[in-house]
Design a protein around this motif. Structure first.
Motif, PDB file in Angstrom:
ATOM      1  N   ALA A 136      12.667  31.012 -14.986  1.00 16.00           N
ATOM      2  CA  ALA A 136      11.560  31.455 -14.557  1.00 16.00           C
ATOM      3  C   ALA A 136      11.325  31.038 -13.175  1.00 16.00           C
ATOM      4  CB  ALA A 136      10.074  31.037 -15.319  1.00 16.00           C
ATOM      5  N   PHE A 137      11.730  29.607 -13.152  1.00 19.60           N
ATOM      6  CA  PHE A 137      11.434  28.985 -11.839  1.00 19.60           C
ATOM      7  C   PHE A 137      12.353  29.418 -10.626  1.00 19.60           C
ATOM      8  CE2 PHE A 137      12.917  25.455  -8.941  1.00 19.60           C
ATOM      9  CZ  PHE A 137      11.773  25.225  -8.093  1.00 19.60           C
ATOM     10  N   GLY A 138      13.584  29.501 -11.209  1.00 22.85           N
ATOM     11  CA  GLY A 138      14.771  29.920 -10.186  1.00 22.85           C
ATOM     12  C   GLY A 138      14.481  31.152  -9.698  1.00 22.85           C
ATOM     13  N   ARG A 139      14.106  31.942 -10.799  1.00 23.17           N
ATOM     14  CA  ARG A 139      14.017  33.704 -10.345  1.00 23.17           C
ATOM     15  C   ARG A 139      12.803  33.608  -9.442  1.00 23.17           C
ATOM     16  NH1 ARG A 139      12.584  38.477 -14.516  1.00 23.17           N
ATOM     17  NH2 ARG A 139      11.170  39.886 -13.383  1.00 23.17           N
ATOM     18  N   LEU A 140      11.672  32.863  -9.539  1.00 22.33           N
ATOM     19  CA  LEU A 140      10.452  33.201  -8.668  1.00 22.33           C
ATOM     20  C   LEU A 140      10.769  32.156  -7.538  1.00 22.33           C
ATOM     21  CD1 LEU A 140       7.668  32.608 -11.364  1.00 22.33           C
ATOM     22  CD2 LEU A 140       8.338  34.829 -10.463  1.00 22.33           C
ATOM     23  N   LEU A 141      11.562  31.159  -7.389  1.00 17.71           N
ATOM     24  CA  LEU A 141      11.578  30.567  -6.336  1.00 17.71           C
ATOM     25  C   LEU A 141      12.487  31.459  -5.047  1.00 17.71           C
ATOM     26  CD1 LEU A 141      11.509  27.851  -4.649  1.00 17.71           C
ATOM     27  CD2 LEU A 141      13.537  27.341  -5.505  1.00 17.71           C
ATOM     28  N   VAL A 142      13.583  31.982  -5.651  1.00 20.49           N
ATOM     29  CA  VAL A 142      14.244  32.867  -4.950  1.00 20.49           C
ATOM     30  C   VAL A 142      13.418  33.998  -4.322  1.00 20.49           C
ATOM     31  CG1 VAL A 142      16.448  34.160  -4.616  1.00 20.49           C
ATOM     32  CG2 VAL A 142      16.395  31.635  -5.716  1.00 20.49           C
ATOM     33  N   ALA A 143      12.836  34.585  -5.239  1.00 21.59           N
ATOM     34  CA  ALA A 143      11.966  35.885  -4.771  1.00 21.59           C
ATOM     35  C   ALA A 143      10.866  35.325  -3.895  1.00 21.59           C
ATOM     36  CB  ALA A 143      11.316  36.259  -6.050  1.00 21.59           C
ATOM     37  N   ALA A 144      10.298  34.173  -4.129  1.00 19.36           N
ATOM     38  CA  ALA A 144       9.274  33.938  -3.147  1.00 19.36           C
ATOM     39  C   ALA A 144       9.684  33.762  -1.592  1.00 19.36           C
ATOM     40  CB  ALA A 144       8.723  32.420  -3.286  1.00 19.36           C
ATOM     41  N   ILE A 145      10.990  33.074  -1.528  1.00 18.66           N
ATOM     42  CA  ILE A 145      11.675  33.039  -0.416  1.00 18.66           C
ATOM     43  C   ILE A 145      11.986  34.410   0.120  1.00 18.66           C
ATOM     44  CG2 ILE A 145      13.865  32.170   0.829  1.00 18.66           C
ATOM     45  CD1 ILE A 145      13.919  29.915  -1.079  1.00 18.66           C
ATOM     46  N   ALA A 146      12.600  35.348  -0.388  1.00 18.05           N
ATOM     47  CA  ALA A 146      12.848  36.714   0.004  1.00 18.05           C
ATOM     48  C   ALA A 146      11.560  37.478   0.679  1.00 18.05           C
ATOM     49  CB  ALA A 146      13.434  37.498  -1.044  1.00 18.05           C
ATOM     50  N   PHE A 147      10.462  37.345  -0.425  1.00 19.09           N
ATOM     51  CA  PHE A 147       9.110  37.799   0.091  1.00 19.09           C
ATOM     52  C   PHE A 147       8.671  37.298   1.357  1.00 19.09           C
ATOM     53  CE2 PHE A 147       8.806  39.543  -4.424  1.00 19.09           C
ATOM     54  CZ  PHE A 147       8.562  40.857  -3.881  1.00 19.09           C
ATOM     55  N   SER A 148       8.701  35.718   1.485  1.00 23.53           N
ATOM     56  CA  SER A 148       8.293  35.281   2.506  1.00 23.53           C
ATOM     57  C   SER A 148       9.031  35.612   3.980  1.00 23.53           C
ATOM     58  CB  SER A 148       8.237  33.672   2.625  1.00 23.53           C
ATOM     59  OG  SER A 148       9.868  33.160   2.599  1.00 23.53           O
ATOM     60  N   LEU A 149      10.394  35.813   3.787  1.00 24.50           N
ATOM     61  CA  LEU A 149      11.265  36.244   4.903  1.00 24.50           C
ATOM     62  C   LEU A 149      10.802  37.905   5.304  1.00 24.50           C
ATOM     63  CD1 LEU A 149      14.805  35.175   3.945  1.00 24.50           C
ATOM     64  CD2 LEU A 149      13.169  34.014   5.609  1.00 24.50           C
ATOM     65  N   TRP A 150      10.623  38.681   4.256  1.00 20.86           N
ATOM     66  CA  TRP A 150      10.195  40.225   4.435  1.00 20.86           C
ATOM     67  C   TRP A 150       8.763  40.011   5.166  1.00 20.86           C
ATOM     68  CZ3 TRP A 150      12.419  44.921   3.559  1.00 20.86           C
ATOM     69  CH2 TRP A 150      11.388  45.984   3.737  1.00 20.86           C
TER      70      TRP A 150
END
Length: 315
Positions: free
Chosen positions: A43-57
């Motif tokens: 769950a942590f890995g999934r959400l951390l990478v997604a958070a980075i992607a959403f912040s860049l977007w």
């Protein structure tokens, strides 16, 4: 006006279907990295990478608006509304963790079936919080759709006392998912879908990290296969799938979205059939038909009437 409302609702429903299809890859990716990571770690890995992607977007979108001299939306919000953003993230990470725990202790079939009881809890929440009423057609469709999920998994289900705890985690994940969708429905009227998902992923990652460190569990995977699975969970399931689901809540209710979510096991089984040529039994096809019939009565039956009532209220 009515045509535009129908078009927007159709786009939202299509986005919801595509989002659920993307999410249906989740159990496959989670199994690929489960030998190396705990449920909290996945769950942590999934959400951390997604958070980075959403912040860049979000950052690139804001920068583009400033370059184009377009006003950047900065509307003040009630403190309680702002508190719901991290709460949604905590509920989502609890949904993921309990679902992954269930996968470790019971079969994928039972976990999927029990996890997809979420529409029951979403409907109860909508009735209790907002006084939403449901007619007989909706109740019949809800019952059919949930029954179809259980029929779909009938061939693989085995009741065992040793799996009771796993079943409990699966049901708990359905409760958390229902609460998560109810909060997202409220937040979607205040924030953009990417902003909501940025908060959800960031808060979820921050919530799960202390538990991982406290239990001395691995934070990141080691093998390339596990890294591929984590990146796929983040980008395919969270960024793309849940991004579309959050967007669809602009025109669809959380109850409707949770009902469309019942197609996740249908898509998962079909993917296994297409990719791995897994055998589909008679009961599997019956389950497909029952789920689709239930969704027809609830989603497609309710959406036009709700849209028409909304147009009449707006004048």
């Amino acid at each position: 006006m009515l045509f535009n409302s129908y078009s927007k609702s159709a786009i939202a429903l299509t986005s919801c279907f595509i989002g659920v299809f993307a999410i249906s890859f989740g159990s496959i990716f989670a199994k690929l990295c489960s030998p190396e990571l705990t449920p909290q770690g996945i769950a942590f890995g999934r959400l951390l990478v997604a958070a980075i992607a959403f912040s860049l977007w979000t950052g690139s979108k804001t920068a583009y608006q400033r370059v184009q001299s377009k006003p950047v939306e900065n509307t003040p919000h009630h403190p309680m509304t702002l508190l719901l953003l991290p709460l949604a993230g905590m509920l989502w990470v609890m949904t993921l963790a309990t679902m992954y725990w269930a996968l470790d202790q019971t079969s994928v079939a039972i976990t999927t079936a029990l996890h997809n009881l979420a529409p029951i809890f979403t409907s109860l929440g909508a009735w209790w919080l907002w006084g939403q009423k449901f007619d007989r057609r909706f109740v019949l469709g809800l019952s059919l759709a949930i029954a179809g999920v259980f029929i779909l998994e009938l061939g693989e289900m085995q009741i065992s006392a040793s799996r009771v705890q796993g079943d409990g985690f699966a049901i708990l994940s359905a409760v958390f998912l229902a609460a998560y969708l109810l909060i997202l429905e409220h937040l979607r009227t205040k924030f953009a879908s990417t902003t909501i998902q940025l908060w959800v992923c960031s808060a979820g990652a921050l919530t799960s990290l202390p538990l991982i460190l406290l239990n001395h569990e691995p934070v990141f995977p080691q093998s390339s296969q596990a890294w591929f699975a984590i990146l796929s969970l983040a980008m395919v399931c969270q960024f793309f799938g849940h991004g579309l689901l959050t967007f669809s809540l602009t025109y669809l209710s959380s109850v409707t979205v949770s009902l469309v979510h019942l197609l996740e096991p249908v898509f998962s089984v079909l993917l296994a059939w297409v990719i791995f040529w897994e055998y589909l039994s008679f009961w599997t096809w019956v389950g497909f038909l029952v789920v689709l019939a239930g969704l027809y009565l609830t989603v497609l039956g309710e959406m036009p009437r709700d849209t028409l009532e909304s147009d009449l209220e707006r004048g």
